[in-house]
Every structure is written in structure tokens, then in C-alpha cells.
Design a protein around this motif. Structure first.
Motif, short mmCIF file in Angstrom:
data_model
loop_
_atom_site.label_atom_id
_atom_site.label_comp_id
_atom_site.label_asym_id
_atom_site.label_seq_id
_atom_site.Cartn_x
_atom_site.Cartn_y
_atom_site.Cartn_z
N GLN A 25 71.02 29.34 -11.65
CA GLN A 25 70.92 29.08 -13.01
C GLN A 25 69.47 28.98 -13.18
OE1 GLN A 25 73.49 29.81 -14.85
NE2 GLN A 25 74.48 30.14 -12.94
N LYS A 26 69.05 28.37 -14.52
CA LYS A 26 67.61 28.21 -14.90
C LYS A 26 68.22 26.88 -16.23
CE LYS A 26 63.85 31.46 -14.39
NZ LYS A 26 63.13 32.01 -14.86
N TRP A 27 67.52 25.69 -15.99
CA TRP A 27 67.65 24.90 -16.48
C TRP A 27 67.46 24.67 -18.34
CZ3 TRP A 27 73.06 23.79 -16.40
CH2 TRP A 27 74.07 24.51 -15.74
N SER A 28 67.68 23.72 -19.37
CA SER A 28 67.18 23.67 -20.15
C SER A 28 66.15 22.44 -20.21
CB SER A 28 68.48 24.09 -21.25
OG SER A 28 69.16 22.63 -21.15
N ASP A 29 65.85 22.51 -20.97
CA ASP A 29 65.61 20.74 -20.96
C ASP A 29 66.47 19.44 -21.26
OD1 ASP A 29 62.31 21.13 -20.80
OD2 ASP A 29 62.27 21.51 -22.59
N VAL A 30 66.85 18.55 -20.84
CA VAL A 30 67.74 17.59 -20.62
C VAL A 30 67.37 16.98 -22.54
CG1 VAL A 30 68.82 15.70 -20.22
CG2 VAL A 30 67.37 16.94 -18.86
N ILE A 31 68.42 17.19 -22.76
CA ILE A 31 68.70 16.04 -24.68
C ILE A 31 69.38 15.10 -24.57
CG2 ILE A 31 69.85 17.36 -26.66
CD1 ILE A 31 70.63 19.87 -25.31
N LYS A 32 68.90 14.03 -24.84
CA LYS A 32 68.96 12.86 -25.11
C LYS A 32 69.08 11.97 -25.74
CE LYS A 32 65.63 12.46 -20.12
NZ LYS A 32 65.35 11.32 -19.72
N GLN A 33 70.08 11.06 -25.98
CA GLN A 33 70.83 11.04 -27.42
C GLN A 33 70.81 9.42 -26.99
OE1 GLN A 33 73.64 14.12 -28.15
NE2 GLN A 33 72.60 14.60 -30.27
N GLU A 84 72.82 15.58 -21.79
CA GLU A 84 73.74 17.28 -21.88
C GLU A 84 72.12 18.09 -21.59
OE1 GLU A 84 75.80 17.75 -24.38
OE2 GLU A 84 75.40 16.94 -26.02
N VAL A 85 72.67 19.26 -20.62
CA VAL A 85 71.38 20.47 -20.14
C VAL A 85 72.72 21.35 -19.55
CG1 VAL A 85 72.07 20.04 -17.64
CG2 VAL A 85 69.81 20.80 -18.23
N TYR A 86 71.57 22.04 -20.21
CA TYR A 86 72.24 23.99 -20.38
C TYR A 86 71.74 24.80 -19.96
CZ TYR A 86 74.48 22.00 -24.00
OH TYR A 86 75.65 21.84 -25.78
N SER A 87 72.30 25.61 -18.85
CA SER A 87 71.80 26.64 -18.44
C SER A 87 71.47 28.01 -19.32
CB SER A 87 72.53 27.67 -17.01
OG SER A 87 73.95 27.76 -18.04
N ASP A 106 79.53 30.09 -5.06
CA ASP A 106 80.76 30.52 -6.53
C ASP A 106 80.66 29.91 -8.11
OD1 ASP A 106 81.68 32.90 -4.70
OD2 ASP A 106 83.47 31.08 -3.59
N VAL A 107 80.14 29.33 -7.69
CA VAL A 107 80.76 27.99 -8.61
C VAL A 107 78.97 28.42 -10.18
CG1 VAL A 107 80.47 25.59 -10.29
CG2 VAL A 107 82.20 26.58 -8.06
N ARG A 108 79.03 29.25 -11.08
CA ARG A 108 78.21 28.57 -11.91
C ARG A 108 77.94 27.98 -13.25
NH1 ARG A 108 78.02 34.35 -15.08
NH2 ARG A 108 80.12 34.36 -14.00
N PRO A 109 77.15 26.87 -13.00
CA PRO A 109 77.18 25.97 -14.03
C PRO A 109 77.02 26.13 -14.97
CG PRO A 109 76.87 24.57 -12.17
CD PRO A 109 76.53 26.05 -11.17
N LYS A 110 77.83 26.13 -16.43
CA LYS A 110 76.93 26.41 -17.93
C LYS A 110 76.64 24.90 -18.43
CE LYS A 110 77.16 30.36 -16.52
NZ LYS A 110 75.88 31.36 -16.81
N HIS A 111 77.25 24.12 -18.67
CA HIS A 111 76.53 22.58 -19.57
C HIS A 111 77.01 21.79 -18.49
CE1 HIS A 111 77.94 20.31 -23.27
NE2 HIS A 111 76.97 20.04 -22.89
#
Length: 347
Positions: free
Chosen positions: A302-310, A283-286, A232-237
Motif C-alpha cells: 500500500q501507498k500511505w497518506s500523510d499522517v493525520i495528527k490531532q 491516523e493514516v490511510y492507504s 495476505d493482509v491489506r491494511p486500509k486504515h
């Protein structure tokens, strides 16, 4: 996970405990101010970040009191690109305080100890022995330190409404002390909820986070694991802050920044209390969704974006200059120029 205190530096004097505690306290408090100033966290994220840092500082202060006059044991600072106490120190504290009632019953009465101190100082004109000081420190430790405020291997934050500008309706946070890296991490998850009430589902959400996201791993792997286990949970970020290493005189790792600071302290180019703090934010975004499973057990994920690393470095002005001179390649890889923090001055 096998944890060993072998790769640790030992704090073996009252002066070192005071020095180390003052440094960690100073750096973490300065870090909170800098993160807010540089807008590396939202206002709501910063509130939780400060709470987790407070737990960490409370635990290290408890260690200082516990070990201050202990002649039998010493606190250990981890050496594996950490700069924080070895994870076992947190476990010792937590387990020790589970038996506080047993210890309190064996402690001397406070008034009796006060009389002995006064007699020693005023009548005999002699200094208080370390054994007596340890008794006094033990009374303070077992009567004032609360087990519930000790930084545990996993600390769960509440589920709250996300801000209007967030990518989802809800936000929750959690923190963990990674056993392998001996560093604290702070995580945030923004998500939508498809069920009737997020309040009724919070325990299952907390359980999944504790079992799936309690150690450092690839962030997209963590996100997929959470998504798959919570229908029931849809992670977005999902955002993860890696605190450390804290580069200072007590650290002995092979990190380039640590090596530069230690080398410069040894050659007396910079003072003993010099420090720098590395912090990484992943950070990663759906994006889009896909369906997994058979005909009778389909699940939308969810399909996830590439991981943003800072990566960021926080340090006083003199140390920033030093790192630009000695480690320009490290400085050039940062997400933004090194963030200046006040220098620590020991009186």
C-alpha cells in the motif's frame, strides 16, 4: 530498551495511594464518556478502548492494594510526560503474581489474623499495627488479583467484522505500554484479507503486530512494516490513540500544561486535585498500491497518506480557563476546543 525507575515520583503514604488511584480512575472513566460524546471513536472502537482502560485501572488498583501498608517499598509514578505508573511497576506486578502460590502458602490464616485484629481492637483498645495491616492487604492481593488482567506491555484484541461504514472488511485492535514514554497507546487496524480464512491467519497477524507495532514510532512506518510482513493482509486504515500525559500534582515533567497546573497549585489558585489529560490521535490511510521486490519475489504493498495528527485536551472548566490564559498557543494547536470534564472533588 533499558527501563529505570529513577525518573519517578514515589507515593509514600496511604493517603497518596488513595488520592492517586481515585484521580486515575476518575479521569479514565470520564475520558471514555467524553470520547463517546465527542465521537472521537466509533462504537466498536470504544468497546475495545474501554476494555484496555479497564485493564489499566485493574492494574493500578492492584498496585494500591499491594503497596498500601508496605513499609519496605513504594509505588513510583513516572515523570517523563506520563503521569502513569512507571512501566516497571506493571512488570513487578506480573512477575510477583507468577509466584502467588508460593506467597499464599506463607501467609497467615485469615481466621487467625481476624482473631488478632479483634483482640487488638476490642480487648487491648489499641490500633492495628502497619505490619498487621500489610499482612491483611497481602492476603487480599494474593488471593483476589488475577495475573491475566494485569496491563502488559502488549495486549492483543480480537479480529472482528468492521462496521458497514468502515474502509475495510475487518478490524482488529491492540494496546501497548510504551517503555520509553511510560504511557499507554491504543491502536486499531482496518484491513481486507486476500487469503482463504482470516481465522486461520489470526495467529500470524497477532505475532506480526506484537513484533512490529508494540512501541511508538512514525505511524506510516508502522503501517508499512505490518503491510510488508503480512502478504495476505491489506491494511486500509490505522488509527493510534496516545493516552497522556495525565497532568496532575504527581507529574513533574517539562510539559507546558503540567507546568501551568503545578505552578497554579503551588500558588493555591487551583485545588490540589486539579488535572488535565492530553490525548493524541494519529491516523493514516492507504491509497494506491505499488510492487516491491524482484521478479520471483514480488509483493504488492500500500501507498500511505500523510499522517493525520490531532491533539485534544480534556479538563474541568476552571482548568480550561487557566490554560487559555497561560498557554493560548497550546490551545490554538488543538484539533478542537478543550473538552470539558467534571472536576474531581476529594471528600
Amino acid at each position: 530498551m533499558i527501563v529505570t525507575p529513577l525518573d519517578s515520583a514515589i507515593l509514600d503514604s496511604k493517603e497518596q495511594y488513595i488520592f492517586y488511584h481515585k484521580m486515575v480512575d476518575f479521569v479514565l472513566k470520564g475520558l471514555i464518556v467524553s470520547i463517546q460524546k465527542e465521537k472521537l471513536c466509533t462504537e466498536k472502537e470504544l468497546v475495545f478502548f474501554k476494555q484496555y482502560c479497564d485493564l489499566l485501572l485493574y492494574s493500578i488498583e492492584a498496585m494500591r492494594i499491594k503497596y498500601m501498608y508496605d513499609e519496605e517499598d513504594n509505588m513510583k509514578v513516572d515523570l517523563t510526560e506520563s503521569g502513569f505508573p512507571n512501566y516497571l511497576e506493571f512488570r513487578y506486578l506480573f512477575n510477583d503474581l507468577s509466584l502467588r502460590n508460593n506467597y499464599i502458602n506463607k501467609l497467615k490464616d485469615v481466621s487467625e489474623l481476624q482473631e488478632e485484629f479483634l483482640d487488638q481492637l476490642l480487648k487491648r483498645k489499641e490500633p492495628i499495627s502497619r505490619h498487621k495491616l500489610f499482612q491483611a492487604a497481602s492476603i487480599v492481593y494474593y488471593t483476589s488479583v488475577e495475573q491475566k488482567y494485569i496491563f502488559n506491555r502488549f495486549v492483543q484484541g480480537k479480529i472482528i467484522e468492521a462496521s458497514d461504514t468502515a474502509s475495510a472488511q475487518y478490524m482488529t485492535s491492540w494496546s501497548f505500554f510504551d517503555v520509553a514514554h511510560n504511557r499507554p497507546f491504543v491502536c486499531y487496524m482496518y484491513f481486507d484479507f486476500d487469503g482463504k480464512s482470516v481465522e486461520s491467519a489470526k495467529n500470524s497477524i497477532y505475532e506480526v503486530l506484537k513484533n512490529t507495532a508494540d512501541r511508538k514510532m512514525d505511524l506510516d512506518t508502522m503501517a508499512y512494516g505490518i503491510d510488508r510482513k503480512l502478504t495476505d493482509v491489506r491494511p486500509k486504515h490505522i488509527k493510534r490513540i496516545d493516552l497522556g500525559p495525565l497532568h496532575n500534582v504527581f507529574a513533574k515533567d517539562e510539559n507546558e500544561v503540567t507546568h501551568t497546573i503545578l505552578q497554579s497549585i503551588a500558588s493555591k489558585d487551583i485545588p490540589l486535585e486539579s488535572y488535565a489529560m492530553t490525548m493524541k490521535i494519529d491516523e493514516v490511510y492507504s491509497g494506491s498500491e505499488f510492487t516491491e521486490g524482484g521478479y520471483f519475489s514480488k509483493q504488492t504493498l500500500q501507498k500511505w497518506s500523510d499522517v493525520i495528527k490531532q491533539q485534544y485536551v480534556f479538563a474541568p472548566h476552571r482548568i480550561i480557563q487557566l490554560l487559555y490564559n497561560k498557554n493560548p498557543e497550546v490551545m490554538n494547536r488543538l484539533a478542537k476546543p478543550p473538552i470539558e470534564m467534571p472536576k474531581l472533588v476529594l471528600k
